[in-house]
Design a protein around this motif. Structure first.
Motif, mmCIF file in Angstrom:
data_model
loop_
_atom_site.group_PDB
_atom_site.id
_atom_site.type_symbol
_atom_site.label_atom_id
_atom_site.label_comp_id
_atom_site.label_asym_id
_atom_site.label_seq_id
_atom_site.Cartn_x
_atom_site.Cartn_y
_atom_site.Cartn_z
ATOM 1 N N UNK A 24 0.840 -1.205 0.000
ATOM 2 C CA UNK A 24 0.000 0.000 0.000
ATOM 3 C C UNK A 24 0.875 1.255 0.000
ATOM 4 N N UNK A 25 2.000 1.174 0.699
ATOM 5 C CA UNK A 25 2.906 2.330 0.715
ATOM 6 C C UNK A 25 3.417 2.611 -0.699
ATOM 7 N N UNK A 26 3.739 1.551 -1.431
ATOM 8 C CA UNK A 26 4.196 1.773 -2.809
ATOM 9 C C UNK A 26 3.069 2.381 -3.656
ATOM 10 N N UNK A 27 1.855 1.871 -3.495
ATOM 11 C CA UNK A 27 0.729 2.441 -4.247
ATOM 12 C C UNK A 27 0.535 3.913 -3.878
ATOM 13 N N UNK A 32 13.683 3.279 -2.272
ATOM 14 C CA UNK A 32 13.641 1.835 -2.546
ATOM 15 C C UNK A 32 12.258 1.405 -3.070
ATOM 16 N N UNK A 33 11.211 1.882 -2.429
ATOM 17 C CA UNK A 33 9.846 1.534 -2.868
ATOM 18 C C UNK A 33 9.593 2.031 -4.297
ATOM 19 N N UNK A 34 10.128 3.198 -4.607
ATOM 20 C CA UNK A 34 9.930 3.761 -5.950
ATOM 21 C C UNK A 34 10.426 2.788 -7.017
ATOM 22 N N UNK A 89 19.455 -4.992 -1.066
ATOM 23 C CA UNK A 89 19.442 -3.734 -1.814
ATOM 24 C C UNK A 89 18.889 -2.591 -0.949
ATOM 25 N N UNK A 90 17.861 -2.920 -0.182
ATOM 26 C CA UNK A 90 17.325 -1.890 0.720
ATOM 27 C C UNK A 90 18.421 -1.421 1.679
ATOM 28 N N UNK A 91 19.205 -2.357 2.187
ATOM 29 C CA UNK A 91 20.304 -1.985 3.090
ATOM 30 C C UNK A 91 21.334 -1.104 2.385
ATOM 31 N N UNK A 92 21.580 -1.445 1.139
ATOM 32 C CA UNK A 92 22.533 -0.644 0.374
ATOM 33 C C UNK A 92 22.006 0.784 0.189
ATOM 34 N N UNK A 93 20.739 0.889 -0.177
ATOM 35 C CA UNK A 93 20.138 2.223 -0.366
ATOM 36 C C UNK A 93 20.144 2.975 0.965
ATOM 37 N N UNK A 94 19.726 2.283 2.016
ATOM 38 C CA UNK A 94 19.659 2.958 3.319
ATOM 39 C C UNK A 94 21.050 3.379 3.791
ATOM 40 N N UNK A 95 22.033 2.486 3.572
ATOM 41 C CA UNK A 95 23.414 2.797 3.959
ATOM 42 C C UNK A 95 23.901 4.062 3.264
ATOM 43 N N UNK A 96 23.488 4.216 2.021
ATOM 44 C CA UNK A 96 23.871 5.428 1.287
ATOM 45 C C UNK A 96 23.355 6.676 2.007
ATOM 46 N N UNK A 97 22.085 6.608 2.421
ATOM 47 C CA UNK A 97 21.514 7.799 3.085
ATOM 48 C C UNK A 97 22.094 7.982 4.481
#
Ligand code: GLU
Length: 468
Positions: free
Chosen positions: A25-28, A273-275, A312-320
Motif C-alpha cells: 500500500x505504501x508503494x501504491x 527503494x519503494x519507488x 538492496x534496501x540496506x545498500x540504499x539505506x546505507x547510502x543515506x
C-alpha cells in the motif's frame, strides 16, 4: 469517457484501516502521490472503513503516521466511507429507480444450492439473476422477513475494455461477470460500489492500486458507465514478492512501513527503494523524492512482479545513513539508545556518529556501535580467551598505566602511547589493538583505534583495560 474528462490530475490512496500501512500500500500511495505531484494535481486520502468489524481508528492513525513519515502529503482527507453512507444510499436508490440495480431476496442457502447445481453441471458459478427484473419475466413476491441485498444489473452482453496504465489493454466479456452485490442487507455498500461513488465524487482521474483489484475493475467500469460518470484511468501494480519468491506477507518478516522506521531505516531510503519496486528511470538507483516527482509521468511502470530485496534496501539505506546531516543521525541514534534503556543527549552522540556511519546500513546498526560509549560492553568468553591472552596481558597493564598518566586526551597522544607499548613489548599493532578492542569496545574490529578511543573518557578506557 477518458481521463481527459478531468480538469486536473487527482489520485488517491484508499487503505482499509485494518492494520498498519504495509509495503504494498505504501508503494501504491507513493506512486499515486508522485503522479499527482508530477502533474501539479492533488492527492486524496480515503479511508475504506466499511468492514466495521475490522476497521479501527488506531489503524487510521498508524497509516497516517506512516504516510507522514514517508513525506506523502495529501491534499484532502482522511475521508471516511462510513461517513458517506447516505450518499451511497442515494445513489443506490437512483440506480434502482433507473432499473440499473435491483433487490435480491435470495438466501445464502438458496445461493449455495444454485452454485452447487452449477458446479454439478460443470459451469462457472455466477449469480443466475433470479431476482433481476427483465422484460417478460414475472418475479416471485418478496419473501416475508428476508432483507434484500441490492445487486447491480450488469450488462449481459458486450465487453469491458480499458487501457491499463501498467498492464496495457485488458478486455473482459460481460458474460464472465455477474450481477454484483452493491449494498448488503444492512445497507452498507460493498467495496466495488463505494469505490466507484467515491472516485466519481472525488473527481479521481487516475487510480493506482494493487493488481489484486484487476478483476474488480470491469464491474467498476460498468457502474461508472451506469452512473454516467467519467472513467478514471486505471493502473494495476504487480505484486511484491518476498526474497523467497512468495507473496510478501506478515508471516514472513516485516511488512509494516513503521517497522522499518523502528529498525533504523530512513524515510528517504524507504521512499527511494519503494519507488524502484515496479518503476524505473533509466539506470538511476539513488534519487530524492523531488527527482522522483519530476520523473514520474506514468511511463516505465513494470508489468512483472517486483522482488523485495533486503540487501538492496540496506545498500540504499546505507547510502543515506552516510550522507544525511549528522545532527539528524545523532537524534535517531539517541532514540534507538533510549529504546534500549540508554539515556543520552544528542550532544554526546553527535561527535561519534561520523566515525561509524560509513559501515552502517541502518541507524540501529549505528546505535550498536555508539552504545559502547554509554553502556557496559560484554565481550564473549570466546573472544576474551582468544585475544586477551596471558602473553599480552602485561602489555595491556602497561598500556593502561601509560594512558592513565597522560595529561591530555586526544588521538595523537593515544597513538603515541600505543606505539610506545608496542615497542616496549615487541608486539605488532594487531597483537595489542585486538585485545584492546575486545576489552574497551566489546568487539574485535573497529575503525582506527586511536580515533575510537579518543571519544571515550580517559578514565573509562583505563577502567576497561584494567578489568581485563
Ligand atoms: N481498500 C482497497 C484496498 O486497500 C482499495 C482498493 C482501491 O484502491 O480501489 O485494497
Amino acid at each position: 469517457m477518458s481521463s481527459s474528462a478531468f480538469d486536473k490530475v487527482r489520485t488517491r490512496i484508499a487503505p482499509s484501516p485494518t492494520g498498519f500501512l504495509h509495503l504494498g500500500t505504501a508503494r501504491t500511495a507513493l506512486y499515486s502521490w508522485a503522479y499527482a505531484r508530477h502533474y501539479g494535481g492533488e492527492f486524496v486520502l480515503r479511508v475504506e472503513d466499511t468492514d466495521v468489524a475490522r476497521s479501527t481508528q488506531d489503524s487510521v492513525e498508524q497509516i497516517i503516521a506512516a504516510m507522514n513519515w514517508l513525506g506523502l502529503s495529501y491534499d484532502e482527507g482522511p475521508i471516511y466511507q462510513m461517513q458517506r453512507l447516505d450518499r451511497y444510499q442515494t445513489v443506490v436508490e437512483q440506480l434502482i429507480a433507473e432499473g440499473k440495480a435491483y433487490r435480491c431476496y435470495a438466501t445464502p442457502e438458496e445461493l449455495d444450492a444454485m452454485r452447487e447445481a452449477q458446479r454439478a453441471r460443470g459451469e462457472k458459478t455466477l449469480y443466475d439473476r433470479r431476482w433481476r427484473p427483465e422484460p417478460g419475466k414475472t418475479l416471485p413476491a418478496p419473501p416475508q422477513g428476508v432483507k434484500p441485498v441490492i445487486r447491480f444489473a450488469n450488462p449481459v452482453e458486450g465487453n469491458v475494455t480499458w487501457n491499463d496504465l501498467v498492464k496495457g489493454q485488458i478486455t473482459i466479456n460481460n458474460r464472465e461477470i455477474d450481477d454484483l452485490i452493491i449494498a448488503r442487507t444492512d445497507g452498507v455498500p460493498t467495496y466495488n460500489f463505494a469505490v466507484v461513488v467515491d472516485d466519481w465524487d472525488m473527481r479521481i482521474s487516475h487510480v493506482f492500486r494493487g493488481d489484486e483489484h484487476v478483476n474488480n475493475t470491469p464491474w467498476q467500469i460498468n457502474i461508472f458507465n451506469a452512473l454516467g460518470a467519467p472513467l478514471p484511468s486505471f493502473g494495476h501494480l504487480p505484486i511484491i514478492l518476498g526474497d523467497d519468491g512468495l507473496k510478501l506477507s506478515k508471516r514472513r518478516g516485516a511488512v509494516s512501513v513503521m517497522d522499518y522506521a523502528a529498525n533504523g531505516y530512513l524515510p528517504e531510503a524507504m521512499l527511494n527503494y519503494l519507488a524502484r519496486l515496479g518503476w524505473s528511470h533509466g539506470d538511476d538507483e539513488l534519487f530524492s523524492a523531488a527527482q522522483m516527482v519530476s520523473w514520474f509521468d506514468g511511463s516505465h511502470l513494470s508489468k512483472s512482479p517486483a522482488q523485495w530485496d533486503p540487501a538492496k534496501l540496506d545498500w540504499v539505506n546505507g547510502h543515506y545513513v552516510k550522507h544525511i546531516d549528522e545532527a539528524r543521525l545523532a537524534k535517531l541514534v539517541v532514540a534507538h539508545l533510549a529504546g534500549r534503556g540508554i539515556a543520552v543527549h544528542v550532544d554526546q552522540v553527535q561527535p561519534k556518529v561520523g566515525l561509524f556511519k560509513d559501515r552502517c546500513a541502518t541507524t540501529a546498526a549505528l546505535a550498536d556501535w555508539v552504545s559502547m560509549y554509554f553502556a557496559p560492553v560484554t565481550p564473549s568468553a570466546d573472544e576474551l580467551a582468544a585475544h586477551v591472552t596471558d602473553a599480552v596481558r602485561p602489555a595491556l597493564v602497561a598500556l593502561a598505566e601509560r594512558l592513565s598518566t597522560l595529561g591530555q586526551w586526544n588521538k595523537s597522544v593515544i597513538q603515541q602511547a600505543l606505539k610506545e607499548t608496542l615497542a616496549a613489548y615487541s608486539l605488532k599493532m594487531p597483537q595489542l589493538a585486538v585485545p584492546v578492542r575486545v576489552l574497551v569496545c566489546g568487539r574485535t574490529q573497529t575503525p582506527s583505534l586511536d580515533a575510537v578511543l579518543e571519544h571515550f573518557t580517559q578514565k573509562k578506557v583505563v577502567e576497561r583495560l584494567q578489568a581485563g
